[in-house]
Enzyme design. Structure first.
Site, PDB file in Angstrom:
ATOM      1  N   ASP A 146      62.573  92.352  58.654  1.00 56.56           N
ATOM      2  CA  ASP A 146      61.311  91.860  58.092  1.00 56.56           C
ATOM      3  C   ASP A 146      60.747  90.601  58.769  1.00 56.56           C
ATOM      4  O   ASP A 146      61.499  89.663  59.041  1.00 56.56           O
ATOM      5  CB  ASP A 146      61.495  91.475  56.621  1.00 56.56           C
ATOM      6  CG  ASP A 146      62.233  92.518  55.815  1.00 56.56           C
ATOM      7  OD1 ASP A 146      62.538  93.582  56.344  1.00 56.56           O
ATOM      8  OD2 ASP A 146      62.512  92.227  54.630  1.00 56.56           O
ATOM      9  N   SER A 173      64.902  87.824  52.932  1.00 51.86           N
ATOM     10  CA  SER A 173      63.498  87.545  53.209  1.00 51.86           C
ATOM     11  C   SER A 173      62.872  86.499  52.295  1.00 51.86           C
ATOM     12  O   SER A 173      63.316  86.288  51.162  1.00 51.86           O
ATOM     13  CB  SER A 173      62.682  88.833  53.094  1.00 51.86           C
ATOM     14  OG  SER A 173      62.914  89.595  54.252  1.00 51.86           O
ATOM     15  N   ASP A 202      63.079  88.235  47.923  1.00 46.65           N
ATOM     16  CA  ASP A 202      61.889  88.209  48.778  1.00 46.65           C
ATOM     17  C   ASP A 202      60.740  87.386  48.177  1.00 46.65           C
ATOM     18  O   ASP A 202      59.613  87.871  48.011  1.00 46.65           O
ATOM     19  CB  ASP A 202      61.413  89.648  49.085  1.00 46.65           C
ATOM     20  CG  ASP A 202      62.540  90.536  49.592  1.00 46.65           C
ATOM     21  OD1 ASP A 202      63.520  89.988  50.115  1.00 46.65           O
ATOM     22  OD2 ASP A 202      62.448  91.769  49.450  1.00 46.65           O
TER      23      ASP A 202
HETATM   24  C1  FRU Z   1      63.490  94.764  53.293  1.00 45.89           C
HETATM   25  C2  FRU Z   1      64.734  94.010  52.898  1.00 45.89           C
HETATM   26  C3  FRU Z   1      64.435  92.881  51.937  1.00 45.89           C
HETATM   27  C4  FRU Z   1      65.591  91.958  52.157  1.00 45.89           C
HETATM   28  C5  FRU Z   1      65.820  92.094  53.634  1.00 45.89           C
HETATM   29  C6  FRU Z   1      67.249  91.990  54.057  1.00 45.89           C
HETATM   30  O1  FRU Z   1      63.622  95.405  54.524  1.00 45.89           O
HETATM   31  O2  FRU Z   1      65.694  94.891  52.354  1.00 45.89           O
HETATM   32  O3  FRU Z   1      64.305  93.281  50.600  1.00 45.89           O
HETATM   33  O4  FRU Z   1      65.298  90.658  51.783  1.00 45.89           O
HETATM   34  O5  FRU Z   1      65.318  93.361  54.009  1.00 45.89           O
HETATM   35  O6  FRU Z   1      67.369  91.984  55.448  1.00 45.89           O
END
Ligand code: FRU
Length: 469
Positions: A41, A101, A160
């Site tokens: 991300d 994230s 996130d």
């Molecule tokens: C989305 C995700 C987020 C998380 C991150 C971990 O792709 O799964 O929810 O924070 O990637 O790398």
């Protein structure tokens, strides 16, 4: 693990792997990709003191998901990026299984990160902390630690954070899963980024007229666009339908009006943001000149990803190009950020019967296709696009099974802009009504071959290299 140990491990991987990764002909010339290892991300996208910063979920230690770090790039112009000191390594107990994230804000002039500390226990359970880190004089980040524990009523899947300022308060949206395993978005408020008050659920499975709508919503983002609010989110667990929700996980948006005070967000239907094979977890920021820019991950965490050939060269995944968002008749329109036009050189134009068109090199190119008539296009032997007058079909052979797979758009086609970069294409339909983003692994130099017996108008530019200094 100690931060110094993690940093040494990361440095060794970069030093031993970067020459091979950089020599990979599939490495993008003008998209962002990791020096080595796995990128996912985009995080902390912000314009701070006039300079763009983009952080990214990064596993420098392997082409695998795992305990993520935050890498960091910055740029004055969205074209030329430079590496900044690695921002976060998962060294503390509150982030033992990854600095997941999150977002960035400017707080009293200081670049400040809000991210998820992901923690897994030996018995298979997990928890999550929302954490803060502030930039220091060396350009690195000092961790303040958790500012929010797991809210009551949710599973360990709460992550996130996307934070913004409104009416002299900080607000946060958080992706969450409730105890009935329904995906939700929570709204929180703070005065100082340090203590947070949960205002409530503003969207999710079973809310605002939605029925069952997935078991977890990842990567929410909420912002004003025109006179509305837009909630971006990535619901996991939607069933595939004939012509939508065809990827393993979805990324889309709702348009509505956010009542910050009462934590209500009445909204319309869910629309997918991108109909290609690889697109997920986008994040936006507002630029100093008032534009809303989006960057997405040109990947999906679906396991098939590891069949991409770059894994053998020690790196995997790229970002999408930066895109400008506008809202027209309740729909998001996405267009390549205007800065990207500076990469163009040598315009060629052609008009005639599609099947007579010259075979152009699209290794790094922008191609405009103007027609309403049926035609098909082959991208380097690895990806095909067909327009039959009703459906636009993007097809390829699945990299794991070898079986054909397709992604679809339906409408009145007039215009396509195709941006290609060695191992990716982003196809903007009718100036951004919809987009199809996909990785592909063509024979290089990649050729675009058209078929069809009707009129077509084409324009082609080569795009310069320009990524990281
Ligand atoms: C989305 C995700 C987020 C998380 C991150 C971990 O792709 O799964 O929810 O924070 O990637 O790398």
């Amino acid at each position: 693990m100690k931060e110094s140990t993690l940093l040494k491990q990361a440095l060794r991987q970069v030093m031993s792997g970067q020459v091979q990764a950089a020599a990979d002909p599939y490495r993008p010339g003008w998209h962002l990709a990791p020096a080595v290892g796995l990128l996912n991300d985009p995080n902390g996208f912000i314009q701070h003191n006039g300079r763009y910063h983009l952080f990214y979920q990064w596993n420098p230690l392997a082409c695998a998901h795992g305990a993520k770090f935050w890498g960091h790039w910055s740029s004055a112009d969205l074209l030329h990026w430079r590496h900044e000191p690695l921002a976060l390594a998962p060294s503390e107990a509150f982030e033992s299984h990854g600095c997941y994230s999150g977002s960035a804000v400017t707080d009293h002039g200081q670049l400040t990160l809000i991210y998820t500390g992901n923690v897994k226990y030996a018995d298979g359970s997990r928890t999550a902390f929302q954490c803060l880190a502030r930039q220091n004089a060396e350009g690195g980040f000092d961790k303040i630690g958790p500012v929010l524990d797991l809210p009551a009523g949710y599973s360990g899947h709460v992550r996130d954070p996307k934070v913004w300022r409104h009416n002299n308060h900080w607000y946060m949206v958080l992706g969450a899963q409730d105890l009935a395993l329904r995906g939700k978005v929570l709204l929180l408020r703070s005065e100082d980024l340090l203590s947070w008050h949960t205002l409530g659920e503003i969207a999710g499975s079973g809310l605002n007229g939605l029925g069952e709508f997935g078991y977890m919503w990842e990567c929410p983002d909420l912002f004003r666009l025109a006179d509305h609010h837009v909630l971006l989110c990535c619901p996991q667990g939607l069933s595939a339908e004939a012509d939508r929700y065809l990827n393993t996980f979805q990324s889309g948006y709702f348009v509505g009006q956010l009542d910050h005070q009462n934590a209500r967000f009445p909204h319309g239907d869910f629309s997918e943001l991108d109909l290609g094979f690889e697109f997920y977890a986008p994040q936006t920021t507002q630029t100093d000149d008032g534009r809303r820019l989006l960057i997405g991950w040109m990947g999906i965490p679906d396991g098939d990803e590891f069949y991409q050939p770059t894994v053998k060269q020690g790196w995997i995944h790229t970002m999408t190009c930066p895109r400008e968002l506008t809202l027209v008749a309740g729909k998001i329109i996405q267009q390549p950020a205007r800065e990207l036009q500076q990469l163009r050189s040598m315009m060629q134009q052609w008009q005639g019967i599609a099947g007579d068109a010259p075979i152009w090199n699209i290794t790094q190119a922008e191609v405009e296709i103007e027609t309403e008539h049926p035609f098909s296009a082959d991208f380097g032997g690895d990806l095909q696009l067909q327009w039959d007058g009703e459906w636009l079909r993007l097809t390829r052979n699945n990299r794991r099974s070898g079986l054909p797979e397709q992604r679809l758009w339906r409408g009145n086609l007039r215009h396509l802009t195709v941006l290609s970069d060695r191992s990716s294409v982003e196809i903007f339909i009718n100036h951004g009504e919809s987009v199809m983003s996909s990785r592909y692994f063509p024979a290089l130099p990649a050729r675009l071959t058209l078929k069809g017996d009707r009129q077509i108008t084409l324009r082609h530019w080569s795009l310069a290299d320009c990524v990281i200094e």
